[in-house]
Design a protein around this motif. Structure first.
Motif, PDB file in Angstrom:
ATOM      1  N   GLY A 135      48.887 -19.031  48.674  1.00 45.81           N
ATOM      2  CA  GLY A 135      49.220 -18.002  47.704  1.00 45.81           C
ATOM      3  C   GLY A 135      48.268 -16.831  47.802  1.00 45.81           C
ATOM      4  O   GLY A 135      47.200 -16.922  48.418  1.00 45.81           O
ATOM      5  N   MET A 136      48.662 -15.702  47.195  1.00 48.33           N
ATOM      6  CA  MET A 136      47.829 -14.504  47.163  1.00 48.33           C
ATOM      7  C   MET A 136      47.910 -13.894  45.772  1.00 48.33           C
ATOM      8  O   MET A 136      48.951 -13.947  45.125  1.00 48.33           O
ATOM      9  CB  MET A 136      48.272 -13.488  48.217  1.00 48.33           C
ATOM     10  CG  MET A 136      48.190 -13.993  49.651  1.00 48.33           C
ATOM     11  SD  MET A 136      48.328 -12.657  50.874  1.00 48.33           S
ATOM     12  CE  MET A 136      50.010 -12.092  50.551  1.00 48.33           C
ATOM     13  N   ALA A 137      46.791 -13.314  45.316  1.00 48.20           N
ATOM     14  CA  ALA A 137      46.743 -12.709  43.988  1.00 48.20           C
ATOM     15  C   ALA A 137      45.880 -11.458  44.026  1.00 48.20           C
ATOM     16  O   ALA A 137      44.965 -11.346  44.837  1.00 48.20           O
ATOM     17  CB  ALA A 137      46.184 -13.702  42.968  1.00 48.20           C
ATOM     18  N   GLY A 138      46.177 -10.517  43.108  1.00 49.89           N
ATOM     19  CA  GLY A 138      45.451  -9.261  43.075  1.00 49.89           C
ATOM     20  C   GLY A 138      44.360  -9.202  42.037  1.00 49.89           C
ATOM     21  O   GLY A 138      43.634  -8.204  41.954  1.00 49.89           O
ATOM     22  N   ASP A 139      44.219 -10.257  41.222  1.00 50.71           N
ATOM     23  CA  ASP A 139      43.138 -10.299  40.241  1.00 50.71           C
ATOM     24  C   ASP A 139      42.954 -11.743  39.785  1.00 50.71           C
ATOM     25  O   ASP A 139      43.726 -12.635  40.134  1.00 50.71           O
ATOM     26  CB  ASP A 139      43.420  -9.384  39.046  1.00 50.71           C
ATOM     27  CG  ASP A 139      44.696  -9.755  38.315  1.00 50.71           C
ATOM     28  OD1 ASP A 139      44.740 -10.846  37.697  1.00 50.71           O
ATOM     29  OD2 ASP A 139      45.668  -8.969  38.361  1.00 50.71           O
ATOM     30  N   GLY A 140      41.904 -11.970  38.976  1.00 45.73           N
ATOM     31  CA  GLY A 140      41.574 -13.321  38.564  1.00 45.73           C
ATOM     32  C   GLY A 140      42.637 -13.985  37.720  1.00 45.73           C
ATOM     33  O   GLY A 140      42.910 -15.185  37.879  1.00 45.73           O
ATOM     34  N   GLU A 141      43.267 -13.241  36.816  1.00 54.30           N
ATOM     35  CA  GLU A 141      44.305 -13.825  35.964  1.00 54.30           C
ATOM     36  C   GLU A 141      45.484 -14.323  36.783  1.00 54.30           C
ATOM     37  O   GLU A 141      45.998 -15.426  36.568  1.00 54.30           O
ATOM     38  CB  GLU A 141      44.778 -12.800  34.930  1.00 54.30           C
ATOM     39  CG  GLU A 141      43.769 -12.515  33.826  1.00 54.30           C
ATOM     40  CD  GLU A 141      44.346 -11.621  32.746  1.00 54.30           C
ATOM     41  OE1 GLU A 141      45.571 -11.382  32.756  1.00 54.30           O
ATOM     42  OE2 GLU A 141      43.563 -11.169  31.899  1.00 54.30           O
ATOM     43  N   ARG A 193      35.030  -7.477  42.798  1.00 56.34           N
ATOM     44  CA  ARG A 193      35.408  -6.317  41.981  1.00 56.34           C
ATOM     45  C   ARG A 193      36.934  -6.203  41.927  1.00 56.34           C
ATOM     46  O   ARG A 193      37.566  -5.802  42.905  1.00 56.34           O
ATOM     47  CB  ARG A 193      34.789  -5.048  42.565  1.00 56.34           C
ATOM     48  CG  ARG A 193      33.269  -5.088  42.621  1.00 56.34           C
ATOM     49  CD  ARG A 193      32.693  -3.781  43.130  1.00 56.34           C
ATOM     50  NE  ARG A 193      31.259  -3.838  43.303  1.00 56.34           N
ATOM     51  CZ  ARG A 193      30.367  -3.652  42.331  1.00 56.34           C
ATOM     52  NH1 ARG A 193      30.790  -3.386  41.113  1.00 56.34           N
ATOM     53  NH2 ARG A 193      29.062  -3.724  42.569  1.00 56.34           N
ATOM     54  N   MET A 194      37.503  -6.566  40.781  1.00 61.23           N
ATOM     55  CA  MET A 194      38.957  -6.519  40.598  1.00 61.23           C
ATOM     56  C   MET A 194      39.265  -6.084  39.166  1.00 61.23           C
ATOM     57  O   MET A 194      38.450  -6.278  38.265  1.00 61.23           O
ATOM     58  CB  MET A 194      39.578  -7.897  40.857  1.00 61.23           C
ATOM     59  CG  MET A 194      39.441  -8.398  42.286  1.00 61.23           C
ATOM     60  SD  MET A 194      40.263 -10.007  42.523  1.00 61.23           S
ATOM     61  CE  MET A 194      39.229 -11.079  41.516  1.00 61.23           C
ATOM     62  N   PRO A 195      40.458  -5.524  38.919  1.00 65.98           N
ATOM     63  CA  PRO A 195      40.860  -5.164  37.555  1.00 65.98           C
ATOM     64  C   PRO A 195      41.248  -6.403  36.745  1.00 65.98           C
ATOM     65  O   PRO A 195      41.334  -7.499  37.279  1.00 65.98           O
ATOM     66  CB  PRO A 195      42.077  -4.261  37.789  1.00 65.98           C
ATOM     67  CG  PRO A 195      42.645  -4.751  39.092  1.00 65.98           C
ATOM     68  CD  PRO A 195      41.460  -5.151  39.930  1.00 65.98           C
ATOM     69  N   ARG A 196      41.457  -6.197  35.458  1.00 67.14           N
ATOM     70  CA  ARG A 196      41.867  -7.229  34.497  1.00 67.14           C
ATOM     71  C   ARG A 196      40.824  -8.349  34.400  1.00 67.14           C
ATOM     72  O   ARG A 196      40.058  -8.399  33.459  1.00 67.14           O
ATOM     73  CB  ARG A 196      43.225  -7.827  34.845  1.00 67.14           C
ATOM     74  CG  ARG A 196      44.389  -6.874  34.616  1.00 67.14           C
ATOM     75  CD  ARG A 196      45.645  -7.632  34.252  1.00 67.14           C
ATOM     76  NE  ARG A 196      46.043  -8.602  35.263  1.00 67.14           N
ATOM     77  CZ  ARG A 196      47.025  -9.478  35.087  1.00 67.14           C
ATOM     78  NH1 ARG A 196      47.677  -9.521  33.920  1.00 67.14           N
ATOM     79  NH2 ARG A 196      47.361 -10.312  36.042  1.00 67.14           N
ATOM     80  N   MET A 197      40.757  -9.239  35.371  1.00 68.84           N
ATOM     81  CA  MET A 197      39.735 -10.288  35.409  1.00 68.84           C
ATOM     82  C   MET A 197      39.034 -10.213  36.754  1.00 68.84           C
ATOM     83  O   MET A 197      39.650 -10.434  37.795  1.00 68.84           O
ATOM     84  CB  MET A 197      40.339 -11.681  35.213  1.00 68.84           C
ATOM     85  CG  MET A 197      39.298 -12.808  35.289  1.00 68.84           C
ATOM     86  SD  MET A 197      40.017 -14.474  35.180  1.00 68.84           S
ATOM     87  CE  MET A 197      40.408 -14.549  33.434  1.00 68.84           C
ATOM     88  N   ASP A 198      37.738  -9.879  36.735  1.00 69.86           N
ATOM     89  CA  ASP A 198      37.017  -9.735  37.999  1.00 69.86           C
ATOM     90  C   ASP A 198      36.668 -11.099  38.582  1.00 69.86           C
ATOM     91  O   ASP A 198      36.925 -12.149  37.992  1.00 69.86           O
ATOM     92  CB  ASP A 198      35.769  -8.864  37.815  1.00 69.86           C
ATOM     93  CG  ASP A 198      34.722  -9.490  36.898  1.00 69.86           C
ATOM     94  OD1 ASP A 198      34.763 -10.717  36.679  1.00 69.86           O
ATOM     95  OD2 ASP A 198      33.850  -8.749  36.403  1.00 69.86           O
TER      96      ASP A 198
END
Length: 232
Positions: free
Chosen positions: A35-41, A65-70
């Motif tokens: 899987g792939m995700a763009g932020d921690g959430e 360094r990511m938006p919403r949840m780093d």
């Protein structure tokens, strides 16, 4: 991991990097991208679904360094929910403080974003085995953050008591110090066993004793501790 492919969850807010890592990893016969995700959430949501399907990720590549949840918040959340998960921080040279915080939170190590395809695949395999990843290109910067400022010398009339850390170090046997020093240099249990002419099982037993004596949680914390107290 024998007999099955290593499942990897890639977490990075840059779509091009995610896709690049995916393409590189899918060239390896023993690795698959789960899987792939763009932020921690999003990563937590995907990991939860994979665990529910009995196909949890073996390794999580986690951007900092990511938006919403780093990445740091995500590492804490992952380790709280799945304590045995294997997380590797994806980083650049200017993230030293956050890398250190991530290691303290339970990440196994870190991977530079400009690593080669071979380094990426080998890092995933090492993490899947539970090995600590301390790349020399950035290890010095991380460990520099651990070096305390020189303490003022005590006056003869009021000597300072020995610190708790010093007492803990002196609690270790000579063999335990040898093993801890090799851990700080990134050696695996097999490599330590070969260097000291002992079995991997013996190394594991020594490591358990070391962690217990020093009050540490895992090999990453032990490596950081050794760098500060044995190699400095």
């Amino acid at each position: 991991m024998t007999g099955q492919r290593i499942r990897v969850l890639i977490v990075d807010d840059q779509a091009l990097l995610r896709e690049g890592f995916r393409k590189l990893l899918e060239l390896e016969q023993d690795i698959e991208v789960a899987g792939m995700a763009g932020d921690g959430e999003a990563a937590l949501s995907i990991a939860g679904r994979l665990h529910a399907q009995q196909t949890p990720p073996d390794v999580i590549l986690m951007d900092i360094r990511m938006p919403r949840m780093d990445g740091l918040a995500a590492i804490n959340a992952f380790k709280s929910r799945w304590p045995d998960c294997h997380i590797v921080i994806l980083t650049t040279f200017d993230d030293t403080d956050l890398i250190y915080a991530g290691l303290r939170a339970g990440a196994l190590g870190y991977l530079l974003k400009d690593s080669t395809a071979e380094q990426l695949a080998n890092a995933v395999r090492a993490a899947a085995r539970g090995e600590v990843l301390l790349q020399p290109e950035i290890a010095g910067k991380v460990f520099a953050a651990l070096t305390p400022a020189p303490a003022p010398k005590p006056t003869p009339k009021a000597p300072l008591p020995p610190t708790a850390d010093r007492l803990y170090v002196e609690d270790l046997t000579e063999r335990e110090r040898e093993i801890l020093t090799l851990v700080a240099k990134g050696a695996s249990n097999r490599q330590i066993g070969e260097a000291l002419f002992i079995t991997e099982g013996t190394v594991k037993n020594h490591m358990s004793n070391i962690l217990s004596k020093l009050g540490l949680r895992d090999r990453t914390q032990a490596a950081l501790y050794a760098k500060e107290h044995l190699l400095s």
